[in-house]
Design an enzyme around this catalytic site. Structure first.
Site, PDB file in Angstrom:
ATOM      1  N   ARG A  29       0.840  -1.193   0.035  1.00 57.68           N
ATOM      2  CA  ARG A  29      -0.074   0.063  -0.094  1.00 57.68           C
ATOM      3  C   ARG A  29       1.046   1.084   0.013  1.00 57.68           C
ATOM      4  O   ARG A  29       0.577   2.180  -0.747  1.00 57.68           O
ATOM      5  CB  ARG A  29      -0.898   0.060   1.238  1.00 57.68           C
ATOM      6  CG  ARG A  29      -1.732   1.213   1.094  1.00 57.68           C
ATOM      7  CD  ARG A  29      -2.751   1.121   2.522  1.00 57.68           C
ATOM      8  NE  ARG A  29      -2.026   1.255   3.694  1.00 57.68           N
ATOM      9  CZ  ARG A  29      -1.009   1.993   4.227  1.00 57.68           C
ATOM     10  NH1 ARG A  29      -1.397   3.249   3.970  1.00 57.68           N
ATOM     11  NH2 ARG A  29      -0.837   2.087   5.598  1.00 57.68           N
ATOM     12  N   ASP A 133      13.192   9.771  17.056  1.00 60.87           N
ATOM     13  CA  ASP A 133      12.282   9.143  16.154  1.00 60.87           C
ATOM     14  C   ASP A 133      12.678   8.953  14.714  1.00 60.87           C
ATOM     15  O   ASP A 133      13.484  10.121  14.172  1.00 60.87           O
ATOM     16  CB  ASP A 133      10.905   9.639  16.164  1.00 60.87           C
ATOM     17  CG  ASP A 133       9.876   8.593  15.728  1.00 60.87           C
ATOM     18  OD1 ASP A 133       9.305   7.687  16.729  1.00 60.87           O
ATOM     19  OD2 ASP A 133       9.678   8.560  14.347  1.00 60.87           O
TER      20      ASP A 133
END
Length: 424
Positions: A29, A133
């Site tokens: 996807r 992150d």
């Protein structure tokens, strides 16, 4: 899509994300989404672009990482950090507590830590949180510090009144909390990642290791050990204790916090950890994040005025059986907590919350089979019970059922949208 295995291999090499764990559909996807943006209809051409462009690799990573986090998630670890920090500062008043949140996702975990420490009385000059992150979009949102309704879950939202201001789009973190957190991009698997960093007193790296293959897990655990001060604590996810436990690290023995510390000289290296599980939703997609209610789970019992015909009468608000059970579980008294859950089911009838709490207690006691049965009972009564879905996903993942775990995670994601859910 013929090139999907090679594309997935590139993602795995870059960030450890294994297609066998998250599923081929997710990878396909996000690849198709990037191909649409680039106006490519041949996946082999996209593979060539990916292999030659670090910018495109980062763009694909941004889509593949799906953040799923909220404030005061897995509160036991947060409470443990606040308590241990206070104890540490009592012995070393001049010390600055160093905390690492990795990965930090959109900032809920590090901000929650900051709120927990401030609520515990730790002064701003006494601690600093580094939050890292791999996803730059998540960091941008974290730095902005504005959060919508989905970041505030559960009934205890008193922290929001103390540490947020209403604003357009939701609630904004107070500046004094934001100043305590330093955000930075980083990749756990980069060869030079934090190699020269000063050691930390507390590290939170939760619900990430389970997405890596064993050799990558060992690599990351070794990195985390290198980042730990001599008397530091490391907190991981509920399904990751067995990954961390080893010759160097042992359970810190904090009920329902899943914390670890360095082994003391002379202790048995093969000692087994006591499996514990947090009392809030656990595993998310490998989006890289957490939090602490400031109010006690079971409020103190004290007289409360009763309105009605006789205003002179007063009663004492007693905690429910499930509240008592959860409080006991928090203190590690699992057998008594389980008995109260059973009593609640017998006296008040079956409920999703009772079965969910029973599952957590079995999970904490190392009884995975019974925990799984209880989570499924909770889901039978409440198919949209997100916490049960995520804990069940963690159990299935730990047992090697990646497909089943992925189904539970997808259901949990759907339940975050009002009105969705449904039986499996």
């Amino acid at each position: 899509m013929k090139s999907l295995p090679q594309i997935a291999g590139k993602l795995k090499a870059a960030m450890g994300l294994d297609m066998a764990t998250v599923g081929a559909r997710l990878i396909e996807r996000v690849v198709r989404e990037r191909m649409s943006v680039l106006e490519l209809d041949d996946d082999s051409l996209y593979l060539a672009r990916l292999l030659s462009s670090q910018t495109e690799l980062q763009a694909l990573i941004e889509l593949a990482v799906v953040p799923e986090t909220w404030f005061f998630r897995d509160r036991e670890a947060m409470l443990a950090v606040a308590r241990l920090a206070c104890e540490r500062l009592a012995k070393r008043p001049g010390e600055v507590i160093r905390i690492l949140s990795l990965p930090c996702s959109t900032g809920e975990e590090p901000y929650s830590l900051a709120m927990a420490l401030r609520d515990a009385g730790v002064m701003p000059a006494q601690f600093q949180i580094d939050a890292i992150d791999i996803r730059t979009r998540s960091l941008e949102m974290a730095i902005q510090g504005v959060y919508g309704r989905n970041s505030f879950r559960g009934r205890d939202l008193g922290f929001r009144d103390r540490h947020f201001l209403p604003c357009e789009g939701g609630w904004e973190v107070h500046e004094q909390i934001r100043r305590q957190v330093r955000f930075a991009p980083g990749n756990l698997l980069a060869p030079d990642f934090m190699r020269q960093a000063q050691p930390y007193h507390f590290i939170l790296c939760r619900n990430v290791l389970i997405y890596f293959e064993r050799n990558v897990q060992q690599q990351v655990v070794a990195l985390l050990e290198n980042l730990m001060a001599e008397d530091a604590h490391l907190f991981v996810g509920p399904a990751e204790g067995g990954i961390v436990l080893g010759p160097s690290l042992e359970s810190a023995g904090i009920p329902l916090a899943f914390g670890f510390r360095r082994r003391k000289a002379g202790t048995m290296a093969a000692a087994q950890t006591a499996r514990v599980a947090p009392l809030q939703p656990a595993v998310a997609m490998p989006g890289w994040a957490s939090a602490v209610p400031s109010e006690p789970l079971v409020p103190p019992t004290r007289p409360t005025a009763v309105s009605g015909a006789d205003d002179s009468r007063a009663c004492v608000a007693q905690p429910s059986l499930l509240q008592q059970a959860r409080a006991l579980a928090d203190r590690g008294q699992l057998e008594r907590a389980g008995s109260l859950c059973e009593q609640a089911v017998q006296e008040q009838g079956p409920s999703a919350e009772a079965f969910y709490l029973q599952g957590l207690i079995f999970d904490a006691d190392g009884n995975a089979a019974q925990a799984q049965r209880c989570y499924r009972k909770a889901l039978y009564l409440d198919p949209a019970h997100q916490a049960a879905l995520l804990h069940l996903a963690a159990l299935l993942q730990a047992q090697g059922d990646a497909a089943g775990a992925q189904r539970m995670r997808l259901r949990a994601q759907r339940t975050s949208q009002p009105g969705e859910g449904g039986h499996e």
